[in-house]
Design a protein around this motif. Structure first.
Motif, PDB file in Angstrom:
ATOM      1  N   VAL A   1      -1.655   4.863  -3.958  1.00 34.64           N
ATOM      2  CA  VAL A   1      -1.256   6.259  -4.184  1.00 34.64           C
ATOM      3  C   VAL A   1      -0.831   6.646  -5.512  1.00 34.64           C
ATOM      4  O   VAL A   1      -1.083   7.429  -6.143  1.00 34.64           O
ATOM      5  N   ALA A   2       0.074   5.898  -6.030  1.00 37.58           N
ATOM      6  CA  ALA A   2       0.581   5.738  -7.260  1.00 37.58           C
ATOM      7  C   ALA A   2      -0.463   5.674  -8.401  1.00 37.58           C
ATOM      8  O   ALA A   2      -0.414   6.524  -9.352  1.00 37.58           O
ATOM      9  N   ARG A   3      -1.377   4.825  -8.235  1.00 36.40           N
ATOM     10  CA  ARG A   3      -2.440   4.764  -9.222  1.00 36.40           C
ATOM     11  C   ARG A   3      -3.375   5.957  -9.119  1.00 36.40           C
ATOM     12  O   ARG A   3      -3.945   6.508  -9.967  1.00 36.40           O
TER      13      ARG A   3
ATOM     14  N   ALA B   1       0.204   7.496   4.893  1.00 35.16           N
ATOM     15  CA  ALA B   1      -0.573   8.509   5.497  1.00 35.16           C
ATOM     16  C   ALA B   1      -1.562   8.986   4.198  1.00 35.16           C
ATOM     17  O   ALA B   1      -2.687   9.301   4.359  1.00 35.16           O
ATOM     18  N   GLY B   2      -0.973   8.867   2.993  1.00 29.76           N
ATOM     19  CA  GLY B   2      -1.724   9.265   1.866  1.00 29.76           C
ATOM     20  C   GLY B   2      -2.953   8.259   1.414  1.00 29.76           C
ATOM     21  O   GLY B   2      -4.016   8.665   1.181  1.00 29.76           O
ATOM     22  N   ALA B   3      -2.651   7.192   1.680  1.00 27.28           N
ATOM     23  CA  ALA B   3      -3.688   6.035   1.485  1.00 27.28           C
ATOM     24  C   ALA B   3      -4.961   6.127   2.331  1.00 27.28           C
ATOM     25  O   ALA B   3      -6.184   6.030   1.957  1.00 27.28           O
ATOM     26  N   CYS B   4      -4.674   6.538   3.438  1.00 23.42           N
ATOM     27  CA  CYS B   4      -5.567   6.424   4.690  1.00 23.42           C
ATOM     28  C   CYS B   4      -6.595   7.768   4.339  1.00 23.42           C
ATOM     29  O   CYS B   4      -7.545   7.547   4.763  1.00 23.42           O
ATOM     30  N   ARG B   5      -6.176   8.669   3.368  1.00 27.41           N
ATOM     31  CA  ARG B   5      -7.167   9.699   3.274  1.00 27.41           C
ATOM     32  C   ARG B   5      -8.157   9.471   2.230  1.00 27.41           C
ATOM     33  O   ARG B   5      -9.092  10.113   2.219  1.00 27.41           O
ATOM     34  N   PHE B   6      -7.830   8.307   1.452  1.00 28.82           N
ATOM     35  CA  PHE B   6      -9.026   8.019   0.490  1.00 28.82           C
ATOM     36  C   PHE B   6      -9.377   6.487   0.299  1.00 28.82           C
ATOM     37  O   PHE B   6     -10.478   6.172   0.070  1.00 28.82           O
ATOM     38  N   ALA B   7      -8.599   5.714   1.095  1.00 25.33           N
ATOM     39  CA  ALA B   7      -8.828   4.284   1.036  1.00 25.33           C
ATOM     40  C   ALA B   7      -9.805   3.941   1.926  1.00 25.33           C
ATOM     41  O   ALA B   7     -10.600   2.704   1.588  1.00 25.33           O
ATOM     42  N   PHE B   8     -10.148   4.521   2.906  1.00 27.42           N
ATOM     43  CA  PHE B   8     -11.401   4.088   3.614  1.00 27.42           C
ATOM     44  C   PHE B   8     -12.588   4.606   3.211  1.00 27.42           C
ATOM     45  O   PHE B   8     -13.703   4.221   3.837  1.00 27.42           O
ATOM     46  N   GLN B   9     -12.737   5.468   2.142  1.00 25.64           N
ATOM     47  CA  GLN B   9     -14.175   5.966   1.846  1.00 25.64           C
ATOM     48  C   GLN B   9     -14.844   5.035   1.285  1.00 25.64           C
ATOM     49  O   GLN B   9     -14.287   3.708   0.543  1.00 25.64           O
ATOM     50  N   PRO B  10     -16.198   5.024   1.349  1.00 26.35           N
ATOM     51  CA  PRO B  10     -17.098   3.978   0.794  1.00 26.35           C
ATOM     52  C   PRO B  10     -16.932   3.139  -0.630  1.00 26.35           C
ATOM     53  O   PRO B  10     -17.183   2.197  -1.007  1.00 26.35           O
ATOM     54  N   ALA B  11     -16.474   4.166  -1.825  1.00 32.89           N
ATOM     55  CA  ALA B  11     -16.005   3.813  -2.802  1.00 32.89           C
ATOM     56  C   ALA B  11     -14.575   3.723  -2.972  1.00 32.89           C
ATOM     57  O   ALA B  11     -14.112   3.597  -4.325  1.00 32.89           O
TER      58      ALA B  11
ATOM     59  N   GLY C   1       7.831  11.292   8.226  1.00 27.54           N
ATOM     60  CA  GLY C   1       7.115  10.940   6.939  1.00 27.54           C
ATOM     61  C   GLY C   1       5.622  11.071   6.744  1.00 27.54           C
ATOM     62  O   GLY C   1       4.980  11.511   5.861  1.00 27.54           O
ATOM     63  N   PHE C   2       5.163  10.002   7.927  1.00 21.68           N
ATOM     64  CA  PHE C   2       3.503  10.007   7.989  1.00 21.68           C
ATOM     65  C   PHE C   2       3.027  11.366   8.135  1.00 21.68           C
ATOM     66  O   PHE C   2       2.123  11.796   7.454  1.00 21.68           O
ATOM     67  N   VAL C   3       3.513  12.231   9.125  1.00 22.57           N
ATOM     68  CA  VAL C   3       2.897  13.548   9.131  1.00 22.57           C
ATOM     69  C   VAL C   3       2.866  14.595   7.904  1.00 22.57           C
ATOM     70  O   VAL C   3       1.848  15.034   7.357  1.00 22.57           O
ATOM     71  N   ALA C   4       4.109  14.570   7.244  1.00 21.23           N
ATOM     72  CA  ALA C   4       4.231  15.358   5.782  1.00 21.23           C
ATOM     73  C   ALA C   4       3.129  14.548   4.915  1.00 21.23           C
ATOM     74  O   ALA C   4       2.368  15.497   4.394  1.00 21.23           O
ATOM     75  N   GLY C   5       2.998  13.403   4.849  1.00 18.01           N
ATOM     76  CA  GLY C   5       2.304  12.803   3.689  1.00 18.01           C
ATOM     77  C   GLY C   5       0.592  13.056   4.200  1.00 18.01           C
ATOM     78  O   GLY C   5      -0.176  13.365   3.353  1.00 18.01           O
TER      79      GLY C   5
END
Length: 241
Positions: free
Chosen positions: A103-105, A150-160, A222-226
């Motif tokens: 998320v920081a990156r 929560a933020g990481a799961c929005r993009f980490a599982f994408q194919p790229a 925190g998770f829901v807000a993220g």
């Protein structure tokens, strides 16, 4: 031929903002352990931990230390810098390294800190809503880290994304929309497991990982807000759906 740059990255290649936060959390715990006596620790907790009772009690008790007017505001964030012992702070540091890094990156330091702070505030707010008159101090960075998860799961599982690809660009892959997320079994499985684990930790008191009770309600806040506010902070353009 000139030497080719190595594609391998150091094992502990953490963003500066993440390693700095981990160092700060550990330094605070060390200061409490080795520099403060019992009275100093009590004063620190009273001043910076989040106490629902302080938020809901009558103004007639404003002179009571628990009811410090300024602490009613800043403790929505500052409680996240305190922990219930070394096991608690070290466990949170590991989760911070694992989920704060992607998320920081993606966000950069300023957006990352604001996003994490909102996760902490949301965790305290939900805890307050459920236990409005509780006098037990709430401490720990878990709500902020839950927002990072929560933020990481929005993009980490994408194919790229970071889960499957290598290279710096993997942190810039477009995030899934809510509609896509609700169709992605990997994301739904991650969210389901996260909720089950938090409920189990809440019911068992953390399995000995902390000297204080696990405030799983704050984690959920925190998770829901993220999850809901990720798009507000995300600097990467989302593809159309």
């Amino acid at each position: 031929n000139p030497p080719q740059p190595s594609t391998r990255q150091p094992v502990f290649n953490l963003p500066v903002v993440v390693s700095g936060l981990i160092a700060l959390l550990i330094a605070i715990e060390a200061g409490r352990d080795y520099l403060l006596d019992v009275t100093g620790n009590v004063d620190l907790i009273v001043t910076f931990a989040f106490v629902p009772f302080r938020e809901t009690t009558s103004q007639a008790l404003i002179d009571v230390p628990w009811i410090d007017a300024g602490a009613r505001v800043w403790t929505f964030v500052t409680y996240a810098f305190l922990h219930g012992g070394w096991a608690h702070v070290l466990m949170n540091s590991l989760w911070l390294a694992a989920f704060g890094t992607p998320v920081a990156r993606r966000f950069g330091a300023v957006r990352f800190l604001l996003y994490s702070g909102i996760g902490a505030v949301a965790g305290a707010a939900l805890h307050l809503a459920i236990y409005p008159h509780d006098q037990v101090p709430l401490v720990g960075a878990s709500a902020a880290i839950s927002a990072m998860m929560a933020g990481a799961c929005r993009f980490a599982f994408q194919p790229a994304g970071p889960m499957w690809a290598l290279g710096v660009d993997r942190y810039r892959t477009p995030a899934s929309s809510f509609r896509e997320m609700l169709r992605d079994r990997r994301v739904l499985s991650f969210i389901g497991i996260w909720f089950v684990v938090n409920l189990a930790f809440g019911l068992t008191g953390g399995g000995g990982l902390s000297s204080s009770a696990i405030a799983w309600e704050a984690h959920i806040g925190g998770f829901v807000a993220g999850l809901l506010l990720f798009g507000t902070f995300d600097p990467v353009s989302r593809r159309s759906v």
